[in-house]
Design an enzyme around this catalytic site. Structure first.
Site, PDB file in Angstrom:
ATOM      1  CG  ASP A  22      45.907  36.476  32.232  1.00  0.00           C
ATOM      2  OD1 ASP A  22      44.688  36.340  32.005  1.00  0.00           O
ATOM      3  OD2 ASP A  22      46.694  36.992  31.419  1.00  0.00           O
ATOM      4  CG  ASN A  70      39.184  43.039  34.065  1.00  0.00           C
ATOM      5  OD1 ASN A  70      39.728  42.714  35.113  1.00  0.00           O
ATOM      6  ND2 ASN A  70      39.701  42.718  32.883  1.00  0.00           N
TER       7      ASN A  70
HETATM    8  C1  FPP Z   1      41.894  36.539  34.440  1.00  0.00           C
HETATM    9  O1  FPP Z   1      41.527  35.484  33.607  1.00  0.00           O
HETATM   10  C2  FPP Z   1      41.045  36.645  35.598  1.00  0.00           C
HETATM   11  C3  FPP Z   1      40.267  37.720  35.928  1.00  0.00           C
HETATM   12  C4  FPP Z   1      40.144  38.932  35.131  1.00  0.00           C
HETATM   13  C5  FPP Z   1      39.463  37.719  37.138  1.00  0.00           C
HETATM   14  C6  FPP Z   1      40.067  37.051  38.312  1.00  0.00           C
HETATM   15  C7  FPP Z   1      38.981  36.640  39.184  1.00  0.00           C
HETATM   16  C8  FPP Z   1      38.935  35.525  39.923  1.00  0.00           C
HETATM   17  C9  FPP Z   1      40.026  34.553  40.056  1.00  0.00           C
HETATM   18  C10 FPP Z   1      37.700  35.198  40.657  1.00  0.00           C
HETATM   19  C11 FPP Z   1      37.312  36.114  41.748  1.00  0.00           C
HETATM   20  C12 FPP Z   1      38.417  36.550  42.644  1.00  0.00           C
HETATM   21  C13 FPP Z   1      38.376  36.674  43.977  1.00  0.00           C
HETATM   22  C14 FPP Z   1      39.493  37.364  44.653  1.00  0.00           C
HETATM   23  C15 FPP Z   1      37.289  36.145  44.801  1.00  0.00           C
HETATM   24  P1  FPP Z   1      40.965  35.859  32.179  1.00  0.00           P
HETATM   25  O2  FPP Z   1      39.471  35.880  32.265  1.00  0.00           O
HETATM   26  O3  FPP Z   1      41.581  37.106  31.704  1.00  0.00           O
HETATM   27  O4  FPP Z   1      41.444  34.630  31.342  1.00  0.00           O
HETATM   28  P2  FPP Z   1      41.855  34.617  29.806  1.00  0.00           P
HETATM   29  O5  FPP Z   1      43.001  35.570  29.650  1.00  0.00           O
HETATM   30  O6  FPP Z   1      42.254  33.201  29.577  1.00  0.00           O
HETATM   31  O7  FPP Z   1      40.644  35.009  29.026  1.00  0.00           O
END
Ligand code: FPP
Length: 247
Positions: A22, A70
Site C-alpha cells: 500500500d 480496485n
Molecule cells: C496500493 O497503493 C497498490 C495497489 C493497489 C497496486 C499494487 C500494484 C503494484 C505494486 C504494481 C503491480 C504489481 C505486480 C505484482 C507486478 P495505492 O494505489 O492504494 O496507494 P495509496 O493508498 O497511496 O493511494
C-alpha cells in the site's frame, strides 16, 4: 559490521509471508508525480522483495496486487495497472524461472482482461515445476469472494450427496479456498501506515502475526523485509495457550 540479516534466525523463518502493498499513490504524490509513477516504482519493490525473500529461504510470498474493489478506481488507473501487470510478468518471467521461482495467482482470474489473464497463465505454466519459492499474486481477489465460492462448492457437494453436512470441517473449508496448496501465512505485512486487512486472506490469517509499517510500498526494500521478519521472530505465538505451556 552486523546487518539486520545477521540478526534473523534463518532456522525459524515464516514459511509464508503475505503482503498488502500500500501507498504507491501517496508516494507518487509526495514526489509530485502521477499515481502510475508510484505503481511503476512499486514494481521495483516487488522485484527486490521477491529476490530477498527467495534468497533467505521464504517458501511462499503472497502479494495483494489487485482487489475486487480496485475496479472502482478511475478507469485510466485500472487500465494502467492491468498494463503494468502484463508488462511486468512478461519482463520478469525469465528471471523468475532462472531463480527457480514458481508463479501462482489467486482470485477471480477469468474476469481479468484477456491480455492480463493470458500473460499470467503463460507465466504460471512456464514456472509450474519450480521449487525454491512460490510467488503468489492476489489478483481480482477478495476473501469474501473466495469464501463465497468455497461455500457454493461445498453446498453443491452436499446437494449431490457426495458429503454430509456434519462432515464439513475447518479443514474442508481450507481445502476449498484458493490457497489450498499452501500453508496459512505466519506473517502479514501492510505498508503505508494503514491498519486494515481490506478483505485479504481473512480465513487464512486466523493466527497470523501482523506487521504494520508507515513506509510506502515503493520505499519498502530488502532491509525493510528483514525488519518485519525480525519483528515477527521477537513475538511469542501462543495459539490460545499461555506462555508456560510453550517450549
Ligand atoms: C496500493 O497503493 C497498490 C495497489 C493497489 C497496486 C499494487 C500494484 C503494484 C505494486 C504494481 C503491480 C504489481 C505486480 C505484482 C507486478 P495505492 O494505489 O492504494 O496507494 P495509496 O493508498 O497511496 O493511494
Amino acid at each position: 559490521m552486523s546487518t539486520i540479516l545477521d540478526k534473523i534466525d534463518l532456522s525459524s523463518l515464516p514459511k509464508h509471508i503475505a503482503i498488502i502493498m500500500d501507498g504507491n499513490g501517496r508516494w507518487a504524490k509526495s514526489n509530485g508525480k502521477p499515481r502510475i509513477f508510484g505503481h511503476r516504482n512499486g514494481v521495483k519493490s516487488v522485484r527486490t522483495v521477491t529476490e530477498a525473500a527467495s534468497k533467505i529461504g521464504i517458501e511462499h510470498l503472497t502479494l495483494y496486487a489487485f482487489s475486487t474493489e480496485n475496479w472502482n478506481r478511475p478507469k485510466t488507473e485500472v487500465n494502467a495497472l492491468m498494463h503494468l501487470l502484463v508488462e511486468t510478468v512478461k519482463k520478469e518471467l525469465k528471471t523468475l524461472h532462472k531463480n527457480d521461482i514458481k508463479l501462482e495467482a489467486i482470485g477471480d482470474l477469468k474476469q481479468l482482461p484477456k491480455k492480463t489473464y493470458d500473460a499470467l497463465l503463460e507465466g504460471i505454466e512456464l514456472t509450474k515445476s519450480n521449487k525454491k519459492m512460490t510467488l503468489n499474486l492476489a489478483l481480482n481477489y477478495s476473501s469474501r469472494w473466495e469464501i463465497t465460492e468455497a461455500t457454493r462448492a461445498i453446498a453443491q457437494k452436499v446437494k449431490n450427496g457426495d458429503i454430509q453436512t456434519d462432515e464439513i470441517s475447518a479443514d474442508m473449508i481450507s481445502q476449498h479456498l484458493t490457497t489450498s496448496k499452501i500453508p496459512d501465512p505466519e506473517l502479514l505485512i501492510r505498508t503505508s501506515g494503514e491498519h486494515r486487512v481490506s478483505n485479504y486472506l481473512l480465513w487464512q490469517i486466523a493466527y497470523t502475526e501482523f506487521y504494520f509499517t508507515d513506509i510506502f510500498w515503493p520505499d519498502f526494500g530488502e532491509n525493510e523485509l528483514y525488519e518485519a521478519i525480525l519483528g515477527y521472530q521477537n513475538r511469542e505465538r501462543r495459539f490460545g495457550r499461555i506462555s508456560e505451556q510453550l517450549d
